[in-house]
Write an enzyme that holds these catalytic residues in place. Structure first.
Site, PDB file in Angstrom:
ATOM      1  N   ARG A 104       0.466  -1.288   0.127  1.00 25.13           N
ATOM      2  CA  ARG A 104      -0.176   0.041   0.151  1.00 25.13           C
ATOM      3  C   ARG A 104       0.826   1.251   0.406  1.00 25.13           C
ATOM      4  O   ARG A 104       1.429   0.993   0.728  1.00 25.13           O
ATOM      5  CB  ARG A 104      -1.419   0.010   1.365  1.00 25.13           C
ATOM      6  CG  ARG A 104      -1.286   1.196   1.607  1.00 25.13           C
ATOM      7  CD  ARG A 104      -3.349   1.076   0.698  1.00 25.13           C
ATOM      8  NE  ARG A 104      -3.545   2.581   1.306  1.00 25.13           N
ATOM      9  CZ  ARG A 104      -4.667   2.614   0.429  1.00 25.13           C
ATOM     10  NH1 ARG A 104      -5.279   1.913  -0.435  1.00 25.13           N
ATOM     11  NH2 ARG A 104      -5.329   3.858   1.005  1.00 25.13           N
ATOM     12  N   GLU A 141     -10.330 -19.745  30.144  1.00 26.35           N
ATOM     13  CA  GLU A 141      -8.950 -20.569  31.194  1.00 26.35           C
ATOM     14  C   GLU A 141      -8.568 -19.657  31.739  1.00 26.35           C
ATOM     15  O   GLU A 141      -8.082 -19.420  32.255  1.00 26.35           O
ATOM     16  CB  GLU A 141      -7.830 -21.074  29.760  1.00 26.35           C
ATOM     17  CG  GLU A 141      -9.019 -22.314  28.860  1.00 26.35           C
ATOM     18  CD  GLU A 141      -8.073 -22.987  28.240  1.00 26.35           C
ATOM     19  OE1 GLU A 141      -7.008 -23.166  29.475  1.00 26.35           O
ATOM     20  OE2 GLU A 141      -8.556 -23.519  27.839  1.00 26.35           O
ATOM     21  N   GLY A 142      -9.470 -18.026  32.268  1.00 28.70           N
ATOM     22  CA  GLY A 142      -8.907 -17.608  33.252  1.00 28.70           C
ATOM     23  C   GLY A 142      -8.626 -15.995  32.707  1.00 28.70           C
ATOM     24  O   GLY A 142      -7.510 -16.324  31.946  1.00 28.70           O
TER      25      GLY A 142
END
Ligand code: CAA
Length: 384
Positions: A268, A363-364
């Site tokens: 770009r 998972e926490g």
């Protein structure tokens, strides 16, 4: 710490990469859109050994080490984070728990079909009123002869809609605290077991998640994993490996977004030159890469400690905290670099951004990881 990979680690990483890029990546956008569980590719992962990577060969697994497991989950998650979590749950939360805490008979009967991928497993700890406060579970098991009668409701169960086997955490006495908890292996064909609707999710949309209901479900006593009263510690010990898996998933997501960003920055142009030649973009790429590499090192260290048989709760939580927060950071910057394109559903970084979000929650949460880390640091400081 030596991270020169051995031949077996390289071979399995490359196998996972080839499979992920050849068979999973082409499906990733479509299954994100439809939310369809990718059973065909999950079964192929099973046939390749990716669902029983660290399980002993005697029980249908590959017997690889945790470092290899990290490398493979990263590769699968680069292609598709839904496949990444399906792989992580089956290996870490289900097979590892069974292998670590199961009797020989349980490993023969339950682990073998899971490690070889013939069956799908789920780990069920969370309840509607207890997510972070996992010990506050209300699903009860009452002993009746050679069975437990289970009643209650579990929530947010990854792979729940398709699971053949569930590692269920429940309590003998909801007022009794951690020491009354227990883990049962539940065959989902049992009467009294049912599944709720599949959750419509922001990201990891092709991984299936649902509630599970137990209504006078009779589970044989010989399907108990570990001792009565030992369930909470089993759940926590399993999560020490699970968090390494989710850290690896987060690294894979971040890596995918980073690679696309480098390419886009070179392609770009703005103000007469590729945007990669503008310092604003260069600094973003530098930060993204540094965070990914730091996450990788923390995660490999936790895995290496696990392979050496060392306690690694602190290291797994640090890896999970840092890698998941970094995946959010990296995918956010990836969208910034892509500008308007990055906000389009036709651009993969949009999916990576949504997929990264869950890694700081399941998972926490990041807050729970900080709690685990700080408690352990303070405990060590006291012991010094
Ligand atoms: N290994 C072994 N034992 C452990 C342990 C570990 N890693 N961590 C704690 N324990 C033991 C403690 O030593 C203590 O033992 P004693 O009673 O003998 O002293 C006992 O367990 C209780 O520990 P705590 O006092 O620390 O318990 P707590 O109630 O304060 O909770 C917590 C601690 C860290 C907050 C814990 O509840 C927790 O991790 N919560 C988050 C739960 C979570 O991660 N849920 C995820 C659900 S699964 C999921 O998301 C999967 C998916 O779908 C992908």
């Amino acid at each position: 710490m030596d991270f020169d990979l051995n031949e077996s680690q390289r071979m399995i990483r490359d196998l996972a990469r080839d499979f992920a890029q050849g068979e999973i990546a082409p499906l990733a956008a479509a299954i994100d859109e439809s939310g369809a569980f990718p059973m065909a590719t999950v079964k192929k992962m099973g046939a390749l050994g990716l669902l029983g990577l660290t399980t002993d060969e005697a029980y249908g697994g590959v017997g690889a080490d945790a470092v290899t497991y990290v490398l493979a989950v990263i590769e699968i998650s680069r292609a598709c984070a839904s496949h990444g979590v399906i792989m992580s749950v089956q290996n870490s939360l289900v097979n590892y728990g069974l292998e670590k805490f199961g009797t020989d008979a349980q490993k023969r009967d339950w682990l073998q079909p899971l490690a070889s991928g013939q069956k799908i497993g789920a780990y069920s700890l969370t309840e509607p009123q207890s997510g972070s406060d996992a010990g506050n579970m209300k699903t009860t098991a009452v002993r009746d002869g050679d069975h437990y009668v289970v009643n209650g409701r579990k929530s947010w169960v990854t792979s729940g809609p398709v699971a053949d086997t569930v590692l269920l955490f429940c309590t003998l006495d909801p007022k009794g605290g951690h020491n009354q908890t227990m883990c049962l292996l539940v065959d989902t064909a049992l009467p009294g077991f049912s599944r709720g609707k599949t959750e419509p999710k922001l990201g990891i949309r092709a991984s299936a998640t649902c509630e599970l209901t137990f209504d006078d479900c009779r589970v044989p006593v010989d399907a108990r994993l570990g001792d009565e009263g030992g369930g909470f510690k089993i759940a926590m010990s399993i999560l020490d490996k699970g968090r390494i898996g989710i850290a690896s998933q987060a690294i894979g997501i971040a890596q995918a977004a980073y690679v696309l960003s480098v390419q886009y920055a070179k392609d770009r142009s703005a103000f007469g030159k590729p945007i990669a030649e503008h310092q604003a973009i260069q600094f973003m790429l530098a930060d993204m890469h540094a965070r990914i590499e730091a996450s990788r090192l923390l995660t490999l260290r936790a895995a290496a400690m696990m392979d050496r048989g060392e306690k690694h709760s602190l290291e797994a939580s640090m890896a999970k905290l840092y890698a998941s927060e970094s995946a959010q950071f990296v995918t956010d910057r990836a969208i910034q670099i892509h500008g308007g394109m990055g906000y389009s559903k036709e651009c993969a970084v949009e999916r990576h951004f949504r997929d990264a979000r869950i890694t700081t929650i399941y998972e926490g949460t990041s807050e729970i990881q900080r709690l685990v880390i700080s408690r352990e640091l303070l405990r060590r400081a006291q012991a010094d």
